[in-house]
Design a protein around this motif. Structure first.
Motif, mmCIF file in Angstrom:
data_model
loop_
_atom_site.group_PDB
_atom_site.id
_atom_site.type_symbol
_atom_site.label_atom_id
_atom_site.label_comp_id
_atom_site.label_asym_id
_atom_site.label_seq_id
_atom_site.Cartn_x
_atom_site.Cartn_y
_atom_site.Cartn_z
ATOM 1 N N TRP A 40 12.931 -21.778 -4.744
ATOM 2 C CA TRP A 40 14.495 -22.045 -4.489
ATOM 3 C C TRP A 40 14.850 -23.253 -4.248
ATOM 4 O O TRP A 40 15.652 -23.912 -4.626
ATOM 5 C CB TRP A 40 14.761 -20.756 -4.068
ATOM 6 C CG TRP A 40 16.318 -20.461 -4.067
ATOM 7 C CD1 TRP A 40 17.262 -20.776 -4.914
ATOM 8 C CD2 TRP A 40 16.948 -19.476 -3.140
ATOM 9 N NE1 TRP A 40 18.368 -20.279 -4.862
ATOM 10 C CE2 TRP A 40 18.479 -19.224 -3.653
ATOM 11 C CE3 TRP A 40 16.602 -18.681 -2.024
ATOM 12 C CZ2 TRP A 40 19.440 -18.682 -2.895
ATOM 13 C CZ3 TRP A 40 17.478 -17.965 -1.222
ATOM 14 C CH2 TRP A 40 18.817 -17.738 -1.796
ATOM 15 N N THR A 71 18.489 -17.669 -8.302
ATOM 16 C CA THR A 71 19.011 -17.061 -7.086
ATOM 17 C C THR A 71 19.459 -15.636 -7.368
ATOM 18 O O THR A 71 19.181 -14.552 -6.823
ATOM 19 C CB THR A 71 20.442 -17.808 -6.807
ATOM 20 O OG1 THR A 71 20.182 -18.935 -6.300
ATOM 21 C CG2 THR A 71 21.208 -16.938 -5.668
ATOM 22 N N TRP A 101 27.019 -15.681 -3.311
ATOM 23 C CA TRP A 101 26.712 -15.562 -4.763
ATOM 24 C C TRP A 101 28.236 -15.871 -5.372
ATOM 25 O O TRP A 101 28.427 -16.399 -6.352
ATOM 26 C CB TRP A 101 26.179 -13.925 -5.391
ATOM 27 C CG TRP A 101 26.354 -13.915 -6.616
ATOM 28 C CD1 TRP A 101 27.180 -13.172 -7.546
ATOM 29 C CD2 TRP A 101 25.487 -14.559 -7.652
ATOM 30 N NE1 TRP A 101 26.870 -13.303 -8.881
ATOM 31 C CE2 TRP A 101 26.014 -14.231 -9.125
ATOM 32 C CE3 TRP A 101 24.237 -15.468 -7.636
ATOM 33 C CZ2 TRP A 101 25.403 -14.605 -10.294
ATOM 34 C CZ3 TRP A 101 24.014 -15.745 -8.895
ATOM 35 C CH2 TRP A 101 24.201 -15.490 -10.376
#
Length: 166
Positions: A40, A71, A101
């Motif tokens: 990530w 993600t 998010w």
């Protein structure tokens, strides 16, 4: 160990969360999550490079799309691990994921000007990721390793940000 380049010399040893670098300090001791965090961070670094090197908007959006897809996958994997462990602060953790998010997804829709994406996400993503790993994810790792036993009652004060409603 904090890389000395992460210290802002203008202040009193404040960590600059804008410099996203994998280090052993980020290791949680949960192999699958640590490996995902490494990947990530690499994807967020690619996005940062695209922004700072002035890459065309298409390249910036491509690297952002890769980071967003990862993600989503990482959040789902982390949630599964927490659910299987019966983590008592799962709802708080998921609320933090949802906040991140929502912000990232808003920029990925193409409705926001490229310059705003460049300026906002290049700061937000690295800072949020470092803070999240070092607080909420670390809390889960400590809990999982025996600081608490799954299924035992826990106090609200055990939350990472116990005084912040989520």
């Amino acid at each position: 160990m904090i890389d000395s380049s992460m210290i802002d010399s203008e202040s009193d040893d404040t960590v600059d969360y804008g410099r996203l670098v994998w280090s052993d300090d980020l290791v949680l001791g949960i192999a699958s999550i640590d490996e995902q965090h490494r990947e990530w961070i690499a994807l967020v670094q690619a996005f940062e490079r695209a922004v700072t090197e002035g890459e065309p908007a298409e390249e910036m959006r491509r690297t952002l799309a890769a980071a967003i897809a990862y993600t989503e996958s990482h959040f789902a994997d982390e949630q599964r691990v927490m659910e299987e462990a019966d983590y008592p602060f799962l709802d708080d953790h998921l609320a933090q994921h949802q906040l991140a998010w929502d912000r990232v997804h808003a920029f990925a829709t193409g409705e926001v000007a490229d310059e705003e994406v460049r300026n906002s996400l290049a700061e937000f993503l690295p800072q949020w990721l470092m803070l999240h790993i070092n607080t909420a994810d670390r809390q889960f790792a400590r809990w999982l390793k025996g600081s608490a036993v799954p299924g035992t009652p826990v106090e609200p004060a055990g939350r990472v940000f116990g005084d912040i409603p989520v």
